[in-house]
Design an enzyme around this catalytic site. Structure first.
Site, mmCIF file in Angstrom:
data_model
loop_
_atom_site.group_PDB
_atom_site.id
_atom_site.type_symbol
_atom_site.label_atom_id
_atom_site.label_comp_id
_atom_site.label_asym_id
_atom_site.label_seq_id
_atom_site.Cartn_x
_atom_site.Cartn_y
_atom_site.Cartn_z
ATOM 1 N N HIS A 12 31.654 38.301 43.452
ATOM 2 C CA HIS A 12 31.048 39.312 44.343
ATOM 3 C C HIS A 12 31.637 40.722 44.163
ATOM 4 C CE1 HIS A 12 34.204 37.758 47.406
ATOM 5 N NE2 HIS A 12 34.666 38.857 46.846
ATOM 6 N N HIS A 59 36.213 41.638 53.641
ATOM 7 C CA HIS A 59 37.207 42.550 53.064
ATOM 8 C C HIS A 59 37.499 43.726 53.982
ATOM 9 C CE1 HIS A 59 35.293 40.433 49.717
ATOM 10 N NE2 HIS A 59 36.316 40.726 48.958
ATOM 11 N N HIS A 192 41.654 37.051 39.257
ATOM 12 C CA HIS A 192 41.816 38.507 39.247
ATOM 13 C C HIS A 192 42.936 38.927 40.187
ATOM 14 C CE1 HIS A 192 39.100 37.987 42.704
ATOM 15 N NE2 HIS A 192 39.120 39.277 43.018
ATOM 16 N N GLU A 239 40.238 33.685 46.330
ATOM 17 C CA GLU A 239 38.853 33.579 46.816
ATOM 18 C C GLU A 239 38.214 32.258 46.410
ATOM 19 O OE1 GLU A 239 37.665 38.318 46.942
ATOM 20 O OE2 GLU A 239 37.215 37.184 45.146
#
Lengths: 286, 138
Positions: A12, A59, A192, A239
């Site tokens: 995303h 977020h 990441h 995530e």
């Protein structure tokens, strides 16, 4: 009765929102990522889900660190997106399915998941970008139930806990009386890291392991601690908790029908998978 | 939680407490009006949110590593970075101490690493998996 048709997991990254707005789909940097959605579009057109249960992480749009639920279930009739301060366009609203939301809420709490219930809930890019990737047209043909998992502030729920959360959602969906075709979605990942001197960390080998295990042996991934996961997948690679929950909700026989993996999209190893779920009833009939 | 992963500060309870004022200020940048107010008078805006001296110095220096050290969370700091037109690749390069081009090249190289055979990956995967056999769910 409701039927769980399958699961889709998608990265995303906010930069995808900008790329879509700027129509960069065929740009050499973006094409390997966007072409991974051709099959997704074909599959969704064929399978025609009515509703999507979406596991994602906020977020800092709906939740701040002052009150941060580990698990939160949306129960709104409409979910709005707003300015996130990231410079990506504000997306259109998505219709909710409050009746299904409350069914899931009741089932989860009965199953001892003490979730937060949200009758008013903004959805951020972690919902709207995968929605736009899955259904790039003028309208979104599904209602949604967003379920937010804390991946921001430690301690995070364990991989095992998220898998069990998904199982509980899956069992609840199977007992839902309305005749709905349900898609389960996970957003985020894969490896990441955005913060610290290790920013830019990617682990292709570990991602491949995760992509393999999530299909047929998600339980094997529950041996990793959160600390292990940060080390192996990067600080934001956590995530993957959303993926674990999605996989848990696929209660039948699961087959991977599509996988796309591409490095890099922004700072992230991008992955898209489609899993089909043969329902328990179908299995019994076979 | 132990902070023993090189180049990584876990955003845990200690960091969350330390960074609360800074992160709250960054959360306010979801609003364009607040972003404009920050640009108009940065000192006044930081004072309003009660930033610590360490946080104020970090914000003034535009050093993301210093902001993280002061308790900032990267998702919130990215909203501040956006005010200066910086994205996560820009702030990634700044933290890693390289140029943005070098940062992007390193990411591209991570993608170019061979997976065609899958052999090396599976071997590494097994190595990863065997790290914690005692908690195996099988």
């Amino acid at each position: 009765m409701a039927r769980i048709i399958g699961g889709i997991a998608s990265t995303h990254v906010p930069a995808i929102g900008k790329a879509i707005a700027e129509k960069k789909h065929n740009d050499p940097y973006w094409r390997p990522f966007f072409k991974g959605f051709d099959y997704v579009h074909y599959w969704l057109a064929r399978e025609k889900p009515d509703v999507a249960v979406i596991f994602y992480n906020d977020h800092g749009l709906n939740f701040f660190l002052d009150k941060l639920p580990t698990f939160a279930v949306g129960a709104a009739s409409e979910y709005r997106n707003e300015d996130e301060g990231w410079g990506i366009p504000v997306a259109r609203s998505v219709p909710g399915d409050p009746d299904l939301s409350w069914h899931l809420i009741n089932a989860l709490v009965a199953d001892e998941f003490d979730i937060t219930m949200c009758q008013d809930m903004l959805i951020d890019h972690a919902v709207t970008i995968p929605m736009t990737l899955m259904w790039p047209g003028e309208r979104w043909p599904v209602k949604i139930v967003p379920i937010s998992i804390n991946t921001v502030q430690h301690p995070l729920p364990s991989l095992a806990r998220c898998l069990r959360l998904g199982c509980s959602v899956g069992r609840a969906l199977e007992t839902y009386a309305r005749d709905l075709r349900v898609l389960v979605v996970a957003t985020g990942g894969l490896s990441h890291q955005l913060d610290g001197k290790r920013a830019g960390f990617i682990n292709k080998d570990f991602d491949q392991l995760c992509l393999d295990k999530i299909v047929n042996d998600p339980e094997a991934l529950t041996r990793y601690s959160t600390h292990d996961w940060v080390e192996l997948a990067g600080a934001q690679g956590v995530e993957f908790l959303n993926w674990m929950a999605m996989r848990g909700a696929l209660t039948g026989r699961v087959t991977q029908v599509h996988r796309n993996y591409h490095i890099p999209i922004s700072n992230t190893a991008a992955a898209t998978i489609v899993l089909e779920n043969a329902s328990t009833a179908a299995r019994h009939a076979a | 939680m132990t902070q023993d992963i090189p180049g990584t500060i876990m955003f845990d309870g200690t960091q969350a407490q330390k960074g609360f004022a800074l992160n709250r200020m960054c959360f306010s940048f979801n609003s364009a009006e607040n972003r404009a107010a920050f640009v108009r008078d940065e000192d006044a805006y930081c004072r309003k949110f009660g930033l610590t001296d360490e946080q104020r110095v970090a914000v003034r220096s535009r050093s993301v590593l210093a902001m993280i050290e002061a308790g900032g969370n990267v998702y919130y700091l990215a909203k501040l970075a956006g005010i200066f037109g910086l994205n996560v690749q820009d702030i990634g390069a700044q933290q890693a101490g390289t140029s943005v081009d070098a940062f992007k090249a390193k990411l591209a190289a991570a993608g170019a690493a061979d997976v065609a055979s899958g052999v090396r990956d599976r071997a590494t995967a097994r190595a990863c998996e065997s790290r914690h056999p005692h908690t195996g769910g099988q």
